[in-house]
Scaffold this active site. Structure first.
Site, PDB file in Angstrom:
ATOM      1  N   PRO A  94       4.404  -5.242  -0.759  1.00  0.00           N
ATOM      2  CA  PRO A  94       4.386  -4.004  -1.551  1.00  0.00           C
ATOM      3  C   PRO A  94       4.291  -4.291  -3.046  1.00  0.00           C
ATOM      4  O   PRO A  94       4.897  -5.234  -3.543  1.00  0.00           O
ATOM      5  CB  PRO A  94       5.730  -3.359  -1.218  1.00  0.00           C
ATOM      6  CG  PRO A  94       6.629  -4.500  -0.856  1.00  0.00           C
ATOM      7  CD  PRO A  94       5.760  -5.589  -0.280  1.00  0.00           C
ATOM      8  N   GLY A  95       3.529  -3.490  -3.745  1.00  0.00           N
ATOM      9  CA  GLY A  95       3.427  -3.611  -5.194  1.00  0.00           C
ATOM     10  C   GLY A  95       3.901  -2.327  -5.853  1.00  0.00           C
ATOM     11  O   GLY A  95       5.048  -2.185  -6.284  1.00  0.00           O
ATOM     12  N   ARG A  96       3.012  -1.330  -5.868  1.00  0.00           N
ATOM     13  CA  ARG A  96       3.274  -0.064  -6.542  1.00  0.00           C
ATOM     14  C   ARG A  96       4.621   0.560  -6.176  1.00  0.00           C
ATOM     15  O   ARG A  96       5.346   1.048  -7.041  1.00  0.00           O
ATOM     16  CB  ARG A  96       2.159   0.919  -6.177  1.00  0.00           C
ATOM     17  CG  ARG A  96       2.211   2.244  -6.914  1.00  0.00           C
ATOM     18  CD  ARG A  96       1.259   3.272  -6.279  1.00  0.00           C
ATOM     19  NE  ARG A  96      -0.014   2.748  -5.888  1.00  0.00           N
ATOM     20  CZ  ARG A  96      -1.130   2.763  -6.631  1.00  0.00           C
ATOM     21  NH1 ARG A  96      -1.112   3.328  -7.809  1.00  0.00           N
ATOM     22  NH2 ARG A  96      -2.254   2.239  -6.183  1.00  0.00           N
ATOM     23  N   CYS A 153     -12.657   4.988 -28.629  1.00  0.00           N
ATOM     24  CA  CYS A 153     -13.929   5.708 -28.833  1.00  0.00           C
ATOM     25  C   CYS A 153     -14.710   5.853 -27.538  1.00  0.00           C
ATOM     26  O   CYS A 153     -15.760   5.231 -27.360  1.00  0.00           O
ATOM     27  CB  CYS A 153     -14.741   4.984 -29.893  1.00  0.00           C
ATOM     28  SG  CYS A 153     -13.832   4.918 -31.431  1.00  0.00           S
ATOM     29  N   GLU A 154     -14.198   6.622 -26.628  1.00  0.00           N
ATOM     30  CA  GLU A 154     -14.852   6.914 -25.347  1.00  0.00           C
ATOM     31  C   GLU A 154     -14.359   8.281 -24.893  1.00  0.00           C
ATOM     32  O   GLU A 154     -13.152   8.546 -24.955  1.00  0.00           O
ATOM     33  CB  GLU A 154     -14.395   5.929 -24.258  1.00  0.00           C
ATOM     34  CG  GLU A 154     -14.713   4.504 -24.522  1.00  0.00           C
ATOM     35  CD  GLU A 154     -15.560   3.872 -23.434  1.00  0.00           C
ATOM     36  OE1 GLU A 154     -16.078   4.596 -22.564  1.00  0.00           O
ATOM     37  OE2 GLU A 154     -15.696   2.650 -23.491  1.00  0.00           O
ATOM     38  N   GLY A 163       0.757  -1.245   0.000  1.00  0.00           N
ATOM     39  CA  GLY A 163       0.000   0.000   0.000  1.00  0.00           C
ATOM     40  C   GLY A 163       0.785   1.291   0.000  1.00  0.00           C
ATOM     41  O   GLY A 163       0.205   2.359  -0.206  1.00  0.00           O
ATOM     42  N   TYR A 171      -9.617   5.915 -12.238  1.00  0.00           N
ATOM     43  CA  TYR A 171      -9.518   6.568 -10.921  1.00  0.00           C
ATOM     44  C   TYR A 171      -9.247   8.067 -11.022  1.00  0.00           C
ATOM     45  O   TYR A 171      -8.821   8.664 -10.042  1.00  0.00           O
ATOM     46  CB  TYR A 171      -8.368   5.968 -10.088  1.00  0.00           C
ATOM     47  CG  TYR A 171      -8.193   4.481 -10.155  1.00  0.00           C
ATOM     48  CD1 TYR A 171      -9.092   3.627  -9.531  1.00  0.00           C
ATOM     49  CD2 TYR A 171      -7.099   3.921 -10.816  1.00  0.00           C
ATOM     50  CE1 TYR A 171      -8.920   2.254  -9.575  1.00  0.00           C
ATOM     51  CE2 TYR A 171      -6.917   2.543 -10.860  1.00  0.00           C
ATOM     52  CZ  TYR A 171      -7.829   1.719 -10.241  1.00  0.00           C
ATOM     53  OH  TYR A 171      -7.650   0.365 -10.285  1.00  0.00           O
TER      54      TYR A 171
HETATM   55  N1  LLP Z   1      -1.680  -6.891  -0.910  1.00  0.00           N
HETATM   56  C1  LLP Z   1      -2.987  -6.968  -1.209  1.00  0.00           C
HETATM   57  C2  LLP Z   1      -3.808  -7.949  -0.519  1.00  0.00           C
HETATM   58  C3  LLP Z   1      -3.541  -6.106  -2.170  1.00  0.00           C
HETATM   59  O1  LLP Z   1      -4.847  -6.174  -2.432  1.00  0.00           O
HETATM   60  C4  LLP Z   1      -2.713  -5.165  -2.840  1.00  0.00           C
HETATM   61  C5  LLP Z   1      -3.254  -4.268  -3.850  1.00  0.00           C
HETATM   62  C6  LLP Z   1      -1.343  -5.140  -2.492  1.00  0.00           C
HETATM   63  C7  LLP Z   1      -0.863  -6.013  -1.538  1.00  0.00           C
HETATM   64  C8  LLP Z   1      -0.377  -4.195  -3.149  1.00  0.00           C
HETATM   65  O2  LLP Z   1      -0.706  -2.864  -2.909  1.00  0.00           O
HETATM   66  P1  LLP Z   1       0.277  -1.692  -3.392  1.00  0.00           P
HETATM   67  O3  LLP Z   1       1.555  -1.818  -2.595  1.00  0.00           O
HETATM   68  O4  LLP Z   1       0.521  -1.867  -4.838  1.00  0.00           O
HETATM   69  O5  LLP Z   1      -0.465  -0.458  -3.102  1.00  0.00           O
HETATM   70  N2  LLP Z   1      -5.224  -0.647  -9.571  1.00  0.00           N
HETATM   71  C9  LLP Z   1      -5.091   0.310  -8.485  1.00  0.00           C
HETATM   72  C10 LLP Z   1      -4.442  -0.307  -7.279  1.00  0.00           C
HETATM   73  C11 LLP Z   1      -5.165  -1.542  -6.753  1.00  0.00           C
HETATM   74  C12 LLP Z   1      -4.478  -2.181  -5.593  1.00  0.00           C
HETATM   75  C13 LLP Z   1      -5.099  -3.497  -5.261  1.00  0.00           C
HETATM   76  N3  LLP Z   1      -4.483  -4.231  -4.197  1.00  0.00           N
HETATM   77  C14 LLP Z   1      -4.318   1.526  -9.007  1.00  0.00           C
HETATM   78  O6  LLP Z   1      -3.948   1.547 -10.169  1.00  0.00           O
HETATM   79  O7  LLP Z   1      -4.121   2.500  -8.266  1.00  0.00           O
END
Ligand code: LLP
Length: 432
Positions: free
Chosen positions: A289-291, A361-362, A251, A331
């Site tokens: 962590p992802g993003r 086309c949107e 997150g 978003y």
């Molecule tokens: N763990 C779980 C259980 C999650 O649902 C998520 C993201 C993460 C970890 C990783 O979160 P991050 O570190 O990336 O914030 N598509 C949206 C973001 C959706 C996130 C969904 N879950 C966007 O483009 O902002």
């Protein structure tokens, strides 16, 4: 309105910078990549990914911690390979992600499986390869998982995702830790769910888990969530159920537009101080962590097709669209957009203010609004902070093939995904 970034100054993108009049990713000119591979084109910096990871690794130095990259942010095989080689585990949310990450060389024992809707087939697949932990999101799922494990003569390692009911103060679509969200088990039901899990023959309780949302830019929601989770750990262990690891989810946000999230190591210094103060400092920690590992490591290159001046709006029509970059449409997300080779020859000053839009086309197909750019047809623009939730959320809408992807490592540029042809987009279909 946002002015173009001044040369050298791309805040939050340490490995993406101008050298003279050329925007570079590490040692590679983006104009060369666009010429060679065409556009739209995603370009990622390996060094940027590893330096984002290093901030977490510094934060956890001397601790028992496992970083599980949330691969939904960017699940391209070569990106997964970078993190697998660096020792990461992975947070997966589908059988598809599990298959993908194993194909990239991940150690199954370091894989966790999250998500509210795991199917029996996915549970079976994950048990057979021996993943490290299932993050279970409901009591009903506990029963099914136990049944599937028993049928395979196995025990499933489980952690329960609890919903700490804290406000992550982010976009409502990416906030997950509040009561009204579909995620996790309510705080007040958690002890009962743990007792139930401990009583089932096919399960082995190993941990506790929470994830409160995405693009979080403050430490406070994390500190609050940690308190709530540790309260539960105390209660659950008092009931005789051992919690071996605590997973604090992902997150952490990135800088899209002057956002100032804490650095991962600074955030974890605060969180670990709390963990120590509450006597849980020696516990195995997991994070997802992802993003924050990939978001600012990537750009999307796009060519300006047409300029279309209008009474109310000037449009800059580019060849990337909402199928490539869905975040603005979904978003209202902001991505900086800068020229790959800034123009100095037009004498037009700072240029015009444009809405940057794609060919789909949107009306919702926009990439940036009210941006001041000095630009002409044929120019290449770079959409910044495009490493996370862009390619992984891309689609074939309007029968547009997905973009190609490049991983830059120093002065080398590796093609890691070929551009999809129109034929690829309908290859699995058949006429009746
Ligand atoms: N763990 C779980 C259980 C999650 O649902 C998520 C993201 C993460 C970890 C990783 O979160 P991050 O570190 O990336 O914030 N598509 C949206 C973001 C959706 C996130 C969904 N879950 C966007 O483009 O902002």
């Amino acid at each position: 309105m946002n002015a173009i970034a001044t040369p050298q100054g791309l805040p939050g993108q340490p490995h993406i910078a101008y050298a003279g009049d050329q925007l570079m990713v590490e040692g590679v000119r983006l104009s060369d990549l666009a010429r060679e591979h065409g556009t739209p084109l995603f370009v990622y910096s390996k060094a940027a990914m590893l330096s984002a990871l290093a901030a977490y690794q510094r934060g956890f130095a001397g601790r028992k911690a496992q970083i599980c990259y949330a691969m939904k942010a960017n699940s391209t095989l070569a990106v997964l390979q970078v993190f697998a080689d660096a020792g990461c585990g992975f947070d997966t949310v589908s059988g598809g992600e599990l298959a993908r990450v194993l194909a990239a060389g991940a150690d199954p024992a370091k894989v966790i499986f999250s998500g509210v809707g795991k199917t029996r087939a996915e549970m079976k697949q994950a048990l057979q390869v021996g993943i490290g932990c299932f993050n279970v999101e409901s009591e009903a799922e506990l029963d099914v998982l136990s049944e599937v494990a028993v049928s395979l003569d196995k025990q499933a390692p489980v952690s329960l995702r609890v919903n700490p009911n804290v406000d992550a103060k982010t976009h409502p679509y990416i906030s997950t830790g509040l009561k009204g969200n579909k995620f996790g088990i309510a705080h007040e039901d958690a002890l009962r769910a743990y007792r139930h899990a401990a009583s089932l023959p096919g399960l082995k309780v190993v941990g506790i888990d929470c994830h409160i949302g995405s693009q979080i830019t403050e430490a406070t929601p994390y500190l609050d969530a940690m308190d709530r989770v540790l309260d539960l750990v105390t209660e659950i262990e008092a009931a005789g159920i051992a919690i071996h690891h605590i997973d604090f989810g992902g997150g952490l946000g990135i800088n899209y537009n002057g956002d100032t999230p804490p650095e991962a190591d600074a955030l974890w210094a605060q969180l670990l101080a709390k963990l120590d103060a509450r006597g849980y400092g020696q516990r195995q920690i997991m994070i997802e962590p992802g993003r924050s590992l990939v978001g600012n490591a990537g750009v999307c290159l796009t060519e300006v097709l047409y300029l279309k001046p209008g009474e109310q709006k000037n449009f800059c029509i580019v060849d990337a669209a909402m199928n490539d970059l869905p975040r603005p449409a979904m978003y209202q997300a902001f991505h900086q957009i800068v020229p790959v080779t800034p123009r100095t020859d037009t004498g037009a000053g700072a240029g015009e203010v444009y809405d940057i839009v794609g060919p789909v086309c949107e009306s919702g197909d926009w990439i940036g609004r009210d941006r001041q750019l000095q630009v002409a047809a044929g120019d290449t623009l770079a959409v910044l902070s495009a490493g996370a939730y862009c390619m992984s959320m891309s689609s074939n809408y309007n029968t547009r093939g997905r973009a190609a992807e490049i991983l830059v490592d120093g002065t080398k540029a590796h093609l890691i995904r070929q551009r999809e042809s129109a034929f690829d987009t309908f290859a699995l279909e058949q006429l009746v």
